[in-house]
Design a protein around this motif. Structure first.
Motif, mmCIF file in Angstrom:
data_model
loop_
_atom_site.group_PDB
_atom_site.id
_atom_site.type_symbol
_atom_site.label_atom_id
_atom_site.label_comp_id
_atom_site.label_asym_id
_atom_site.label_seq_id
_atom_site.Cartn_x
_atom_site.Cartn_y
_atom_site.Cartn_z
ATOM 1 N N PHE A 290 0.830 -1.205 0.000
ATOM 2 C CA PHE A 290 0.000 0.000 0.000
ATOM 3 C C PHE A 290 0.864 1.254 0.000
ATOM 4 C CE2 PHE A 290 -1.973 3.389 2.552
ATOM 5 C CZ PHE A 290 -3.132 3.619 1.820
ATOM 6 N N ALA A 291 1.889 1.270 0.875
ATOM 7 C CA ALA A 291 2.760 2.445 0.970
ATOM 8 C C ALA A 291 3.601 2.616 -0.291
ATOM 9 C CB ALA A 291 3.668 2.322 2.191
ATOM 10 N N GLY A 292 4.057 1.496 -0.865
ATOM 11 C CA GLY A 292 4.926 1.589 -2.028
ATOM 12 C C GLY A 292 4.175 1.844 -3.316
ATOM 13 N N LEU A 293 3.228 0.948 -3.628
ATOM 14 C CA LEU A 293 2.522 1.047 -4.904
ATOM 15 C C LEU A 293 1.365 2.033 -4.875
ATOM 16 C CD1 LEU A 293 2.460 -2.715 -5.950
ATOM 17 C CD2 LEU A 293 3.752 -0.872 -7.032
ATOM 18 N N GLY A 294 0.981 2.492 -3.685
ATOM 19 C CA GLY A 294 -0.139 3.421 -3.606
ATOM 20 C C GLY A 294 0.094 4.710 -4.358
ATOM 21 N N ALA A 295 1.364 5.099 -4.483
ATOM 22 C CA ALA A 295 1.683 6.337 -5.203
ATOM 23 C C ALA A 295 1.853 6.109 -6.702
ATOM 24 C CB ALA A 295 2.962 6.955 -4.637
ATOM 25 N N ALA A 296 1.832 4.850 -7.144
ATOM 26 C CA ALA A 296 2.071 4.554 -8.552
ATOM 27 C C ALA A 296 1.053 5.195 -9.500
ATOM 28 C CB ALA A 296 2.122 3.039 -8.774
ATOM 29 N N PRO A 297 -0.260 5.218 -9.167
ATOM 30 C CA PRO A 297 -1.189 5.888 -10.086
ATOM 31 C C PRO A 297 -0.835 7.350 -10.333
ATOM 32 C CG PRO A 297 -2.400 4.541 -8.526
ATOM 33 C CD PRO A 297 -0.979 4.553 -8.063
ATOM 34 N N LEU A 298 -0.409 8.044 -9.278
ATOM 35 C CA LEU A 298 0.003 9.437 -9.452
ATOM 36 C C LEU A 298 1.257 9.535 -10.313
ATOM 37 C CD1 LEU A 298 -0.560 10.780 -5.816
ATOM 38 C CD2 LEU A 298 -2.056 11.038 -7.805
ATOM 39 N N GLY A 299 2.163 8.559 -10.147
ATOM 40 C CA GLY A 299 3.355 8.547 -10.986
ATOM 41 C C GLY A 299 3.020 8.347 -12.448
ATOM 42 N N SER A 300 2.048 7.466 -12.724
ATOM 43 C CA SER A 300 1.632 7.243 -14.115
ATOM 44 C C SER A 300 1.042 8.510 -14.719
ATOM 45 C CB SER A 300 0.619 6.101 -14.179
ATOM 46 O OG SER A 300 1.219 4.877 -13.834
ATOM 47 N N LEU A 301 0.222 9.201 -13.937
ATOM 48 C CA LEU A 301 -0.348 10.461 -14.423
ATOM 49 C C LEU A 301 0.735 11.502 -14.648
ATOM 50 C CD1 LEU A 301 -3.539 10.670 -12.164
ATOM 51 C CD2 LEU A 301 -3.415 10.027 -14.585
ATOM 52 N N LEU A 302 1.719 11.539 -13.745
ATOM 53 C CA LEU A 302 2.835 12.472 -13.920
ATOM 54 C C LEU A 302 3.616 12.138 -15.184
ATOM 55 C CD1 LEU A 302 4.720 14.736 -12.934
ATOM 56 C CD2 LEU A 302 5.975 12.998 -11.628
ATOM 57 N N GLY A 303 3.843 10.829 -15.436
ATOM 58 C CA GLY A 303 4.555 10.435 -16.644
ATOM 59 C C GLY A 303 3.826 10.891 -17.897
ATOM 60 N N GLY A 304 2.500 10.736 -17.905
ATOM 61 C CA GLY A 304 1.724 11.207 -19.046
ATOM 62 C C GLY A 304 1.842 12.707 -19.229
ATOM 63 N N TYR A 305 1.826 13.445 -18.111
ATOM 64 C CA TYR A 305 1.962 14.905 -18.175
ATOM 65 C C TYR A 305 3.343 15.297 -18.695
ATOM 66 C CZ TYR A 305 2.537 19.733 -16.632
ATOM 67 O OH TYR A 305 2.804 21.068 -16.593
ATOM 68 N N LEU A 306 4.399 14.660 -18.170
ATOM 69 C CA LEU A 306 5.756 14.985 -18.608
ATOM 70 C C LEU A 306 5.932 14.728 -20.102
ATOM 71 C CD1 LEU A 306 7.876 13.506 -15.661
ATOM 72 C CD2 LEU A 306 7.462 15.921 -16.154
ATOM 73 N N ALA A 307 5.401 13.580 -20.565
ATOM 74 C CA ALA A 307 5.537 13.239 -21.981
ATOM 75 C C ALA A 307 4.793 14.228 -22.863
ATOM 76 C CB ALA A 307 5.022 11.824 -22.224
ATOM 77 N N GLN A 308 3.646 14.672 -22.395
ATOM 78 C CA GLN A 308 2.817 15.560 -23.200
ATOM 79 C C GLN A 308 3.310 16.992 -23.201
ATOM 80 O OE1 GLN A 308 -1.463 14.850 -22.989
ATOM 81 N NE2 GLN A 308 -1.798 17.048 -22.749
ATOM 82 N N GLU A 309 3.762 17.477 -22.040
ATOM 83 C CA GLU A 309 4.133 18.884 -21.906
ATOM 84 C C GLU A 309 5.626 19.140 -22.114
ATOM 85 O OE1 GLU A 309 1.905 21.196 -21.625
ATOM 86 O OE2 GLU A 309 0.257 19.748 -21.524
ATOM 87 N N TRP A 310 6.477 18.207 -21.727
ATOM 88 C CA TRP A 310 7.927 18.411 -21.798
ATOM 89 C C TRP A 310 8.581 17.642 -22.934
ATOM 90 C CZ3 TRP A 310 10.517 18.832 -16.309
ATOM 91 C CH2 TRP A 310 9.813 19.779 -15.554
ATOM 92 N N GLY A 311 7.864 16.741 -23.563
ATOM 93 C CA GLY A 311 8.441 15.906 -24.603
ATOM 94 C C GLY A 311 8.922 14.581 -24.057
ATOM 95 N N LEU A 312 9.004 13.582 -24.922
ATOM 96 C CA LEU A 312 9.334 12.224 -24.479
ATOM 97 C C LEU A 312 10.756 12.130 -23.919
ATOM 98 C CD1 LEU A 312 7.705 10.133 -27.365
ATOM 99 C CD2 LEU A 312 6.827 10.524 -25.057
ATOM 100 N N ARG A 313 11.716 12.752 -24.581
ATOM 101 C CA ARG A 313 13.111 12.609 -24.140
ATOM 102 C C ARG A 313 13.353 13.314 -22.809
ATOM 103 N NH1 ARG A 313 16.912 10.545 -27.330
ATOM 104 N NH2 ARG A 313 15.585 10.839 -29.164
ATOM 105 N N THR A 314 12.906 14.540 -22.683
ATOM 106 C CA THR A 314 13.090 15.274 -21.422
ATOM 107 C C THR A 314 12.261 14.651 -20.309
ATOM 108 O OG1 THR A 314 13.471 17.331 -22.637
ATOM 109 C CG2 THR A 314 12.885 17.525 -20.310
ATOM 110 N N GLY A 315 11.032 14.271 -20.626
ATOM 111 C CA GLY A 315 10.181 13.649 -19.613
ATOM 112 C C GLY A 315 10.782 12.373 -19.073
ATOM 113 N N LEU A 316 11.378 11.547 -19.949
ATOM 114 C CA LEU A 316 11.998 10.299 -19.502
ATOM 115 C C LEU A 316 13.205 10.571 -18.615
ATOM 116 C CD1 LEU A 316 12.007 7.232 -19.641
ATOM 117 C CD2 LEU A 316 13.344 7.380 -21.753
ATOM 118 N N LEU A 317 13.995 11.586 -18.947
ATOM 119 C CA LEU A 317 15.170 11.923 -18.140
ATOM 120 C C LEU A 317 14.756 12.382 -16.742
ATOM 121 C CD1 LEU A 317 18.207 12.337 -17.859
ATOM 122 C CD2 LEU A 317 17.920 14.625 -18.839
#
Length: 407
Positions: free
Chosen positions: A342-369
């Motif tokens: 719960f403590a570890g994976l509970g934050a994963a949904p927010l991380g997935s949403l952040l990844g989508g935001y980074l890819a969309q707003e910052w670009g795939l290469r910068t977002g991945l870095l």
């Protein structure tokens, strides 16, 4: 065999559903982030409840029922595809159902290890189980990518269901008696049992450190994978089969990590192994954003990255699991595992949403870095915690509720 089949179905599905969304349905970065978040949300909603239930049930029963449920969920996806109804809403529903059932299965199989083997064999027992997971990591991603590229969406979903059906048949044939903890005539209410699990984990500095390091890793890893699954086909122009093959390199690495986990902690100390393996596994992804589609070293480099990540990550997983199981009394195994999940994976949904935001707003290469840099927080937290000071021998079990040590 059953656990291997179940893990093969799970790892196939982890590739099939996102690639179906990206390559077949044309999902964008935000939609892929939502899909991954939907599949991870059950961890946040159900982990603690799963722990309380597993401590009262036979692990075999839970594993059989949850895999049967995953057969039905993926079977429904296959049927929707045959009827021409497969779309993002259906994928969201299937991802949530499979994620919810996976929560119960994962907690149950972790608790089953302690019930079936002696405590001085925990590292070897976990190493064997994680070895089967490694075998699934080898075949699952490659198979998932090939199914999406070469066959129809219903066939891809149906194959995942078939693996879970094999698991149901195999796990259901286990005849060894589990050593269940003693139970009172009137067991405590489920919320009281959940609170006991939370207090137990919070009361141990080592388990608290595991929670913090796991949360940091899972949050950043969820962001990395969301961008990564877009970066490979769209920035590096890899086919679905090539994506599956590069991801499959995690499997051989994890197999090596499982073998090393049975030896290295006793030789160098559990703390040294934990920190070193986490640095190697997490740090290797920092080089991925530098790769380009036209380079001849791109695919070999991706294979090497995933191999190192698999080896180091498996060393961390097996060692952490053994430490957690060693310090936890039998009657708390399910709840301790669920609380840490719960403590570890509970934050994963927010991380997935952040990844989508980074890819969309910052670009795939910068977002991945940026996402890959965030993964380095996990080994830093381990290095400054009591985990780094663990020696060659596993620590003793702490007393459970009521002061009894049930080890």
């Amino acid at each position: 065999m059953g656990q291997t089949a179940s893990q093969l179905g799970e790892h196939t599905g982890l590739v099939v559903l996102p690639l179906l969304a990206v390559l077949t349905l044309g999902a964008g970065a935000g939609q892929l982030g939502v899909l991954r978040a939907v599949g991870q949300t059950p961890v946040l909603l159900l982990s603690l409840l799963a722990g309380a239930w597993v401590d009262r049930w036979r692990a075999r029963t839970v594993m059989v029922l949850t895999d049967a449920g995953r057969v039905l969920a993926l079977g429904a996806a296959a049927l929707a595809g045959l009827l021409g109804l497969l779309g993002l809403p259906v994928l969201y529903a299937v991802a949530f159902a499979v994620g919810a059932l996976s929560v119960f299965f994962d907690v149950a199989y972790q608790a089953s290890v302690v019930r079936l083997v002696e405590r001085d064999q925990l590292v070897r027992g976990n190493s064997a189980l994680e070895g089967s997971r490694s075998a699934a990591q080898i075949g699952g991603p490659a198979l998932g990518g090939a199914l999406v590229s070469l066959l129809s969406a219903p066939v891809a979903a149906a194959c995942g269901a078939l693996f879970f059906a094999c698991s149901v048949l195999s796990v259901g044939r286990i005849r060894r008696t589990e050593s269940l903890p003693e139970s009172s005539e009137r067991p405590p209410r489920v919320w009281r049992r959940i609170r006991e699990g939370l207090r137990f984990v919070a009361g141990d500095a080592r388990l608290r450190s595991v929670c913090l390091a796991s949360a940091a890793f899972q949050f950043s890893w969820a962001a990395v994978m969301t961008v990564y699954l877009l970066f490979l086909p769209r920035e590096l122009h890899l086919s679905g089969t090539a994506v599956g093959l590069t991801l499959a390199a995690t499997g051989p690495g994890a197999l090596l990590g499982s073998v090393l986990a049975a030896r290295l902690p006793r030789r160098f100390g559990h703390g040294v192994v934990l920190v070193s393996a986490a640095v190697a596994a997490d740090g290797v992804f920092l080089g991925v954003p530098a790769l380009h589609a036209s380079s001849a070293v791109t695919v070999p480099a991706l294979l090497a990255v995933n191999f190192v990540f698999g080896a180091g990550g498996q060393l961390v997983n097996v060692t952490v699991m053994a430490v957690r199981q060693a310090v936890t009394p039998d009657g708390m195994q399910g709840r301790a595992a669920a609380t840490i999940t719960f403590a570890g994976l509970g934050a994963a949904p927010l991380g997935s949403l952040l990844g989508g935001y980074l890819a969309q707003e910052w670009g795939l290469r910068t977002g991945l870095l940026v996402a890959a840099t965030g993964m380095m927080l996990s080994p830093v937290l381990m290095a400054v915690s009591p985990l780094a000071r663990l020696g060659r021998a596993l620590p003793a079990a702490r007393p459970g509720p009521g002061g009894r040590c049930e080890a």
